[in-house]
Motif scaffolding. Structure first.
Motif, PDB file in Angstrom:
ATOM      1  N   LEU A  34      22.152  26.468  -4.551  1.00 54.64           N
ATOM      2  CA  LEU A  34      20.720  26.369  -4.316  1.00 54.64           C
ATOM      3  C   LEU A  34      20.259  24.923  -4.488  1.00 54.64           C
ATOM      4  O   LEU A  34      20.473  24.316  -5.540  1.00 54.64           O
ATOM      5  CB  LEU A  34      19.982  27.282  -5.295  1.00 54.64           C
ATOM      6  CG  LEU A  34      18.501  27.511  -5.094  1.00 54.64           C
ATOM      7  CD1 LEU A  34      18.207  28.047  -3.698  1.00 54.64           C
ATOM      8  CD2 LEU A  34      17.988  28.487  -6.142  1.00 54.64           C
ATOM      9  N   VAL A  35      19.645  24.384  -3.440  1.00 54.45           N
ATOM     10  CA  VAL A  35      19.109  23.015  -3.449  1.00 54.45           C
ATOM     11  C   VAL A  35      17.623  23.120  -3.134  1.00 54.45           C
ATOM     12  O   VAL A  35      17.237  23.724  -2.131  1.00 54.45           O
ATOM     13  CB  VAL A  35      19.813  22.127  -2.405  1.00 54.45           C
ATOM     14  CG1 VAL A  35      19.173  20.751  -2.350  1.00 54.45           C
ATOM     15  CG2 VAL A  35      21.308  22.029  -2.694  1.00 54.45           C
ATOM     16  N   ILE A  36      16.799  22.529  -3.998  1.00 51.42           N
ATOM     17  CA  ILE A  36      15.354  22.585  -3.798  1.00 51.42           C
ATOM     18  C   ILE A  36      14.786  21.170  -3.818  1.00 51.42           C
ATOM     19  O   ILE A  36      14.994  20.430  -4.779  1.00 51.42           O
ATOM     20  CB  ILE A  36      14.666  23.432  -4.883  1.00 51.42           C
ATOM     21  CG1 ILE A  36      15.240  24.856  -4.906  1.00 51.42           C
ATOM     22  CG2 ILE A  36      13.146  23.458  -4.663  1.00 51.42           C
ATOM     23  CD1 ILE A  36      14.711  25.726  -6.028  1.00 51.42           C
ATOM     24  N   THR A  37      14.082  20.818  -2.750  1.00 55.32           N
ATOM     25  CA  THR A  37      13.390  19.534  -2.725  1.00 55.32           C
ATOM     26  C   THR A  37      12.026  19.712  -3.369  1.00 55.32           C
ATOM     27  O   THR A  37      11.453  20.795  -3.351  1.00 55.32           O
ATOM     28  CB  THR A  37      13.219  19.004  -1.291  1.00 55.32           C
ATOM     29  OG1 THR A  37      12.335  19.861  -0.570  1.00 55.32           O
ATOM     30  CG2 THR A  37      14.559  18.888  -0.586  1.00 55.32           C
ATOM     31  N   HIS A  38      11.499  18.629  -3.936  1.00 53.83           N
ATOM     32  CA  HIS A  38      10.176  18.717  -4.562  1.00 53.83           C
ATOM     33  C   HIS A  38       9.589  17.329  -4.730  1.00 53.83           C
ATOM     34  O   HIS A  38      10.282  16.327  -4.626  1.00 53.83           O
ATOM     35  CB  HIS A  38      10.264  19.424  -5.922  1.00 53.83           C
ATOM     36  CG  HIS A  38      10.933  18.597  -6.977  1.00 53.83           C
ATOM     37  ND1 HIS A  38      10.223  17.860  -7.898  1.00 53.83           N
ATOM     38  CD2 HIS A  38      12.247  18.371  -7.236  1.00 53.83           C
ATOM     39  CE1 HIS A  38      11.076  17.224  -8.704  1.00 53.83           C
ATOM     40  NE2 HIS A  38      12.303  17.520  -8.316  1.00 53.83           N
ATOM     41  N   VAL A  39       8.301  17.330  -4.991  1.00 52.75           N
ATOM     42  CA  VAL A  39       7.587  16.100  -5.302  1.00 52.75           C
ATOM     43  C   VAL A  39       6.916  16.300  -6.654  1.00 52.75           C
ATOM     44  O   VAL A  39       5.920  16.990  -6.763  1.00 52.75           O
ATOM     45  CB  VAL A  39       6.531  15.762  -4.227  1.00 52.75           C
ATOM     46  CG1 VAL A  39       5.708  14.552  -4.631  1.00 52.75           C
ATOM     47  CG2 VAL A  39       7.200  15.531  -2.883  1.00 52.75           C
ATOM     48  N   GLY A  40       7.518  15.761  -7.689  1.00 54.64           N
ATOM     49  CA  GLY A  40       6.887  15.710  -8.998  1.00 54.64           C
ATOM     50  C   GLY A  40       6.829  16.974  -9.827  1.00 54.64           C
ATOM     51  O   GLY A  40       6.015  17.059 -10.745  1.00 54.64           O
ATOM     52  N   LEU A  41       7.665  17.972  -9.552  1.00 57.12           N
ATOM     53  CA  LEU A  41       7.701  19.131 -10.450  1.00 57.12           C
ATOM     54  C   LEU A  41       8.366  18.699 -11.757  1.00 57.12           C
ATOM     55  O   LEU A  41       9.491  18.207 -11.745  1.00 57.12           O
ATOM     56  CB  LEU A  41       8.494  20.288  -9.842  1.00 57.12           C
ATOM     57  CG  LEU A  41       7.849  21.051  -8.688  1.00 57.12           C
ATOM     58  CD1 LEU A  41       8.827  22.094  -8.142  1.00 57.12           C
ATOM     59  CD2 LEU A  41       6.553  21.705  -9.122  1.00 57.12           C
ATOM     60  N   ASP A  42       7.677  18.869 -12.857  1.00 63.08           N
ATOM     61  CA  ASP A  42       8.229  18.420 -14.133  1.00 63.08           C
ATOM     62  C   ASP A  42       9.406  19.301 -14.561  1.00 63.08           C
ATOM     63  O   ASP A  42       9.606  20.401 -14.048  1.00 63.08           O
ATOM     64  CB  ASP A  42       7.146  18.393 -15.224  1.00 63.08           C
ATOM     65  CG  ASP A  42       6.547  19.761 -15.483  1.00 63.08           C
ATOM     66  OD1 ASP A  42       7.241  20.634 -16.036  1.00 63.08           O
ATOM     67  OD2 ASP A  42       5.365  19.949 -15.127  1.00 63.08           O
ATOM     68  N   ARG A  43      10.187  18.788 -15.498  1.00 62.57           N
ATOM     69  CA  ARG A  43      11.414  19.449 -15.954  1.00 62.57           C
ATOM     70  C   ARG A  43      11.144  20.877 -16.442  1.00 62.57           C
ATOM     71  O   ARG A  43      11.876  21.803 -16.125  1.00 62.57           O
ATOM     72  CB  ARG A  43      12.070  18.609 -17.049  1.00 62.57           C
ATOM     73  CG  ARG A  43      13.202  19.294 -17.783  1.00 62.57           C
ATOM     74  CD  ARG A  43      14.349  19.710 -16.906  1.00 62.57           C
ATOM     75  NE  ARG A  43      15.223  18.609 -16.678  1.00 62.57           N
ATOM     76  CZ  ARG A  43      16.172  18.593 -15.764  1.00 62.57           C
ATOM     77  NH1 ARG A  43      16.351  19.625 -14.986  1.00 62.57           N
ATOM     78  NH2 ARG A  43      16.936  17.558 -15.605  1.00 62.57           N
ATOM     79  N   ARG A  44      10.091  21.057 -17.203  1.00 60.09           N
ATOM     80  CA  ARG A  44       9.789  22.397 -17.735  1.00 60.09           C
ATOM     81  C   ARG A  44       9.506  23.395 -16.609  1.00 60.09           C
ATOM     82  O   ARG A  44      10.004  24.517 -16.626  1.00 60.09           O
ATOM     83  CB  ARG A  44       8.598  22.309 -18.685  1.00 60.09           C
ATOM     84  CG  ARG A  44       8.378  23.590 -19.452  1.00 60.09           C
ATOM     85  CD  ARG A  44       7.384  23.361 -20.543  1.00 60.09           C
ATOM     86  NE  ARG A  44       6.247  24.220 -20.273  1.00 60.09           N
ATOM     87  CZ  ARG A  44       5.158  24.253 -20.973  1.00 60.09           C
ATOM     88  NH1 ARG A  44       4.997  23.426 -21.977  1.00 60.09           N
ATOM     89  NH2 ARG A  44       4.193  25.068 -20.674  1.00 60.09           N
TER      90      ARG A  44
END
Length: 113
Positions: A34-44
């Motif tokens: 599973l690979v998910i791209t994102h912009v700024g989702l924090d670690r938590r």
């Protein structure tokens, strides 16, 4: 191995649509990279969304467009088959199985709606 790229360009940084998608896909993800791209989702938030699953998170700049999300997600995969789904989709319970089934019969490319 099957790799699944989820791009989140079209969910505007919101975690709720991605959470809904991951819940719907959960029964289909055994053995799937599973690979998910994102912009700024924090670690938590990412840890909560992953819910114990191994996820490769690909962080992109805010100005990354739809195709950059797709391409950078692809770059992070290692599978022999790579499937893509948008972060705001609502897949059928057998979506991934049906999408990859033609490969067993020798298909080289499959597109789904």
């Amino acid at each position: 191995m099957i790799s699944l790229v989820i791009e989140t360009w079209n969910v505007g940084g919101e975690a709720a649509p991605l959470r809904k998608l991951l819940y719907a896909l959960a029964p289909q993800l055994d053995g799937v990279e599973l690979v998910i791209t994102h912009v700024g989702l924090d670690r938590r938030t990412r840890d909560t969304l992953a819910d114990g699953k191994r996820v490769t998170w690909v962080e992109l700049p805010k100005d990354a467009d739809y195709y950059t999300h797709k391409n950078r997600g692809f770059d992070a995969t290692t599978g022999d088959i790579v499937a893509f789904i948008d972060g705001d989709c609502e897949p059928d319970p057998t979506w991934l199985d049906e999408l990859i089934a033609p490969f067993a019969d020798g298909a080289l490319v499959v597109a789904g709606a």
